[in-house]
Design an enzyme around this catalytic site. Sequence first.
Site, PDB file in Angstrom:
ATOM      1  N   ARG A  83      31.222  41.361   3.546  1.00 52.13           N
ATOM      2  CA  ARG A  83      30.691  41.304   4.910  1.00 52.13           C
ATOM      3  C   ARG A  83      30.614  39.839   5.334  1.00 52.13           C
ATOM      4  NH1 ARG A  83      25.093  40.682   6.804  1.00 52.13           N
ATOM      5  NH2 ARG A  83      24.913  41.445   8.930  1.00 52.13           N
ATOM      6  N   HIS A 127      26.722  36.652  14.343  1.00 52.47           N
ATOM      7  CA  HIS A 127      25.625  36.271  13.446  1.00 52.47           C
ATOM      8  C   HIS A 127      25.089  34.923  13.927  1.00 52.47           C
ATOM      9  CE1 HIS A 127      23.941  37.121   9.182  1.00 52.47           C
ATOM     10  NE2 HIS A 127      23.237  36.122   9.677  1.00 52.47           N
ATOM     11  N   GLU A 172      20.902  41.403  13.401  1.00 49.04           N
ATOM     12  CA  GLU A 172      19.486  41.134  13.630  1.00 49.04           C
ATOM     13  C   GLU A 172      19.170  40.613  15.034  1.00 49.04           C
ATOM     14  OE1 GLU A 172      17.934  38.646  10.531  1.00 49.04           O
ATOM     15  OE2 GLU A 172      18.263  40.161   9.006  1.00 49.04           O
ATOM     16  N   ASN A 301      19.025  45.142   7.093  1.00 49.13           N
ATOM     17  CA  ASN A 301      18.713  43.961   6.300  1.00 49.13           C
ATOM     18  C   ASN A 301      17.251  44.038   5.919  1.00 49.13           C
ATOM     19  OD1 ASN A 301      21.288  43.206   6.980  1.00 49.13           O
ATOM     20  ND2 ASN A 301      20.700  41.415   8.177  1.00 49.13           N
ATOM     21  N   TYR A 303      14.146  42.432   3.479  1.00 52.52           N
ATOM     22  CA  TYR A 303      13.656  41.383   2.574  1.00 52.52           C
ATOM     23  C   TYR A 303      12.261  41.687   2.040  1.00 52.52           C
ATOM     24  CZ  TYR A 303      17.867  38.895   3.623  1.00 52.52           C
ATOM     25  OH  TYR A 303      19.194  38.574   3.719  1.00 52.52           O
ATOM     26  N   GLU A 367      22.164  43.577   4.050  1.00 52.29           N
ATOM     27  CA  GLU A 367      21.628  42.400   3.357  1.00 52.29           C
ATOM     28  C   GLU A 367      20.388  42.786   2.572  1.00 52.29           C
ATOM     29  OE1 GLU A 367      20.656  38.966   5.787  1.00 52.29           O
ATOM     30  OE2 GLU A 367      22.499  39.182   6.953  1.00 52.29           O
TER      31      GLU A 367
HETATM   32  C1  GBH Z   1      18.513  37.208   7.380  1.00 55.21           C
HETATM   33  O1  GBH Z   1      17.463  36.969   8.227  1.00 55.21           O
HETATM   34  C2  GBH Z   1      19.737  36.627   7.985  1.00 55.21           C
HETATM   35  O2  GBH Z   1      20.589  37.629   8.487  1.00 55.21           O
HETATM   36  C3  GBH Z   1      20.490  35.719   7.062  1.00 55.21           C
HETATM   37  O3  GBH Z   1      21.397  34.962   7.802  1.00 55.21           O
HETATM   38  C4  GBH Z   1      19.514  34.873   6.286  1.00 55.21           C
HETATM   39  O4  GBH Z   1      20.149  33.877   5.531  1.00 55.21           O
HETATM   40  C5  GBH Z   1      18.733  35.782   5.401  1.00 55.21           C
HETATM   41  O5  GBH Z   1      18.138  36.808   6.118  1.00 55.21           O
HETATM   42  C6  GBH Z   1      17.642  35.083   4.591  1.00 55.21           C
HETATM   43  O6  GBH Z   1      16.629  34.593   5.415  1.00 55.21           O
HETATM   44  O7  GBH Z   1       7.803  36.855   9.172  1.00 55.21           O
HETATM   45  O8  GBH Z   1       7.772  37.508  11.485  1.00 55.21           O
HETATM   46  O9  GBH Z   1       9.731  36.428  10.561  1.00 55.21           O
HETATM   47  C7  GBH Z   1      16.246  37.524   7.799  1.00 55.21           C
HETATM   48  C8  GBH Z   1      15.158  37.125   8.731  1.00 55.21           C
HETATM   49  C9  GBH Z   1      13.024  37.149   7.748  1.00 55.21           C
HETATM   50  C10 GBH Z   1      13.463  38.362   9.761  1.00 55.21           C
HETATM   51  C11 GBH Z   1      11.764  37.899   7.574  1.00 55.21           C
HETATM   52  C12 GBH Z   1      12.183  39.088   9.584  1.00 55.21           C
HETATM   53  C13 GBH Z   1      10.001  38.953   8.689  1.00 55.21           C
HETATM   54  C14 GBH Z   1       9.203  38.940   9.931  1.00 55.21           C
HETATM   55  N1  GBH Z   1      13.978  37.918   8.500  1.00 55.21           N
HETATM   56  N2  GBH Z   1      11.255  38.259   8.852  1.00 55.21           N
HETATM   57  S1  GBH Z   1       8.594  37.327  10.306  1.00 55.21           S
END
Ligand code: GBH
Length: 460
Positions: A83, A127, A172, A301, A303, A367
């Site tokens: 991807r 992106h 996103e 995605n 995390y 992701e």
């Molecule tokens: C992704 O973003 C991206 O697609 C990627 O490019 C990036 O490298 C990767 O993750 C790692 O960061 O605490 O209010 O922000 C993820 C971004 C991070 C958005 C966690 C949501 C939680 C809510 N995300 N966030 S907040």
Amino acid sequence: TTTARTPLATGLPPTFLWGVATASYQIEGAVAEDGRTPSIWDTFSRVPGAVANADNGDVACDHYHRMPQDVALMKSLGVDSYRFSVAWPRVQPGGRGPVNPAGIGFYDRLVDELLGNGIAPWVTLYHWDLPQELEDAGGWPNRDTAYRFADYAELVLSALGDRVDTFTTLNEPWCSAWLGYNTGVHAPGRRDFDASLAATHHLLLGHGLATQRMRAAETRPHTYGITLNMGTADPAADTEADRDAARRADGMGLRLYLDPLHRGEYPADVVADLAARGSAMPVQDGDLEIISTPFDVLGINFYFGQNFAGTDEQGNRHGSDGEPVVRAVFPDTPRTAMDWPITPERFTQLLVRLHRDYPGLPLVITENGAAFDDQPDETGYVADDDRTEYLASHIAAVVAAREQGADVRGYFAWSLLDNFEWAYGYDKRFGIVHVDYRSQVRTPKQSALWFRDSIAALRS
Ligand code: GBH
């Protein structure tokens, strides 16, 4: 060989799609070559204080010049799919007009290299690297940007659609709209709540228009989709205030995107909350029909999951701006180098909930991964037990969700390479392959070898 003590993932069929993911601005470098014009991240990374250590993507992983070797690396890991995102300002400089042959040529060669190595390309059209000229014309808060995006999508489909099966429109959109136009921690760094709502609407409109235009232009069928960032939002405590805060966080972060895409309507509770503060989505007649154009796959995605409190530390339910408090309270778990909590059980919870609330959408994890404080040895090798365990526990969470009915068909690790981690610059390493930014040498970490062996074991 791997030294991982973590058991290999089991319980997934041989047809499950395994991949690795990247994004153009985070790895390519070569920002001024072959006719590419600046994106909002080239501009933003020059703003003092915007990015850690004043880092930028000028060189990044130099992938633009090392693409064949990077494809060979993917091949050595045995992945089914890669991807990657296409940089709009390479393919259509300035965001308008005809295709730039030299710019699309890079992706043309990348697609051929992938197919020659038995790896299926999975294209993300956007992106986050909006051509700066389009930001100067108003950016995503300007409705015209949605139409410009649809033009661009058709250019890419026409150039690559003969060989690429899967096109996802946006990565996103919450990040583009909220972090880019409301909190200002991402490009273009604006801080205007109503502009971020307009950006949300126009990103979704652009997704729908692009999907329609690509379907109309295709000469063979494709899989179309969109990727959303998704956390979970649970009440910090079982109180009315905390339940309302969790509802608001889920509404602005997840339902504001998925409801119009899947049901053709913005969520009524969020619309009411916005009206209470004098705001509204700038919807025109017919927009929601366009936004809810059917698509084939929902990219997720993930995390981490969060809890939310509806009171501040002093117990107030409203902030100094008069708005209701929605305060993130991280679950009490170990954290990654981003300080993000590690919550695999919330991943299962999310996937089962999507299956229940938005039925009929095939899901692919586009992701999942983590940054840790890697300590390479003198050869560049990183024995990343922490990242290996993160991936193993989250893949196990996918297996658990599938057992509860969730239709998850694939998993892409974020990321193939350590790369430019947006506002964190090169400090945070998400790669399963280590990059020495002085020599550009790539060294697979333990997690990459574990991933390779897990995929191979599931196929045998
Ligand atoms: C992704 O973003 C991206 O697609 C990627 O490019 C990036 O490298 C990767 O993750 C790692 O960061 O605490 O209010 O922000 C993820 C971004 C991070 C958005 C966690 C949501 C939680 C809510 N995300 N966030 S907040």
